[in-house]
Design an enzyme around this catalytic site. Sequence first.
Site, short mmCIF file in Angstrom:
data_model
loop_
_atom_site.label_atom_id
_atom_site.label_comp_id
_atom_site.label_asym_id
_atom_site.label_seq_id
_atom_site.Cartn_x
_atom_site.Cartn_y
_atom_site.Cartn_z
N GLY A 66 -17.82 3.40 -16.58
CA GLY A 66 -17.40 2.87 -15.29
C GLY A 66 -15.94 2.48 -15.19
O GLY A 66 -15.42 2.36 -14.08
N SER A 67 -15.27 2.26 -16.32
CA SER A 67 -13.85 1.89 -16.28
C SER A 67 -12.94 3.10 -16.44
O SER A 67 -11.71 2.95 -16.42
CB SER A 67 -13.55 0.85 -17.37
N GLY A 68 -13.52 4.27 -16.63
CA GLY A 68 -12.72 5.48 -16.80
C GLY A 68 -12.17 5.98 -15.48
O GLY A 68 -12.37 5.39 -14.42
N GLY A 72 -15.09 7.14 -13.12
CA GLY A 72 -15.87 5.95 -12.80
C GLY A 72 -15.15 5.03 -11.85
O GLY A 72 -15.74 4.50 -10.89
N TYR A 131 -16.72 18.90 -29.64
CA TYR A 131 -16.94 18.22 -28.37
C TYR A 131 -17.75 19.12 -27.43
O TYR A 131 -18.66 18.66 -26.75
CB TYR A 131 -15.59 17.87 -27.73
N LYS A 159 -21.46 18.40 -25.68
CA LYS A 159 -21.69 18.45 -24.22
C LYS A 159 -22.76 19.49 -23.87
O LYS A 159 -23.55 19.29 -22.94
CB LYS A 159 -20.38 18.78 -23.51
N PRO A 201 -17.35 19.95 -14.46
CA PRO A 201 -16.04 19.91 -13.81
C PRO A 201 -15.09 20.87 -14.50
O PRO A 201 -15.44 21.51 -15.50
CB PRO A 201 -15.60 18.47 -14.02
N LYS A 251 5.16 11.43 -20.46
CA LYS A 251 6.34 11.92 -21.19
C LYS A 251 7.55 12.07 -20.27
O LYS A 251 8.67 11.72 -20.63
CB LYS A 251 6.01 13.25 -21.87
N TRP A 305 3.82 20.53 -25.63
CA TRP A 305 3.19 21.49 -26.54
C TRP A 305 3.08 22.87 -25.90
O TRP A 305 2.84 23.01 -24.69
CB TRP A 305 1.81 21.00 -26.90
#
Length: 307
Positions: A8-10, A13, A128, A132, A155, A179, A193
């Site tokens: 929720g804090s992302g 979210g 990762y 998922k 997404p 940056k 990069w």
Amino acid sequence: MSILITGGSGMVGSSFKELRDDIIFVSSIDCDLRSLSQTKALFNSISPDYVIHLAAKVGGVKANTDYMGDFYRDNLLINTNVLECSKTSRVKKVVSLLSTCVYPDKVTYPLTEDQIHDGPPHSSNFAYAYAKRMLDVQSRSYRKQYGCNFITAIPNNLYGPNDNFHLEDSHVIPAIIRKVWEAKLSEKPVVLWGDGSPLREFTYSRDIAEILLFLLKNYDGDHPVNIGKTGHIEIKNVANIICEFLDYNFNNIEWDTTKPSGQHKKPSSNKKLIDIGWDDEKYTSLRDGLKKTCDWFIINYPNVRGI
């Protein structure tokens, strides 16, 4: 109706807070979802009717490469515990957010939902990606055995306010924004990069929040749905737009070609989402989204996540 949002804090979210005020937001500070006992206690105390599952350990190319074991273990634990507790708590419906990296490295473009298990994912973030993919597998297996209405959404590359701006653990847009801004403040060149040639699709975070609420109401199928805004752009061009909004000379950017650029392209199809009823015109344009994100960053710097 109570809706629990994990993560929720992302970035995504936080976007829900702009849309409605009756949601229960849970972050890693409130509960370590890697712990089954803590996750059980959370669900027992809240007893949510619905869950939008966003919580994940995420990062950019470097973090995914350096900490593959951590990314696999942590995400597998988080997803397993959230779905298991949703099942035992008799949650009416769970919408889980996957990632575009679930798609195979070698695939037919555009990316369509039926292809996600057709081959191995890209080597740069396979751990990762597999974690998922297993979120999709667990959702479908619980649906088949227990009758759980668990759905998943895929997404593409996300960005927006409240993103993670850590230099090593962030995704491409927040990394470039930070940056460029800090190079402007210090009057030093920016080093990015790769060579800037990879093509990516980007979706503004608030759009994703709106789409997940739309799916919560309008989709009950057993297979994933691509929900990202289509139409790709070179990373180099994204950096140019960010430089424009942050008033920095794009020509001062140095491209470090000794570093990996990541997968060259992965265009997706959101036809299934449009067929369900989502209006393609509701997506925020990249320029508008980047302007909002850069403005938010300038106002909140240095008090942003990752710094």
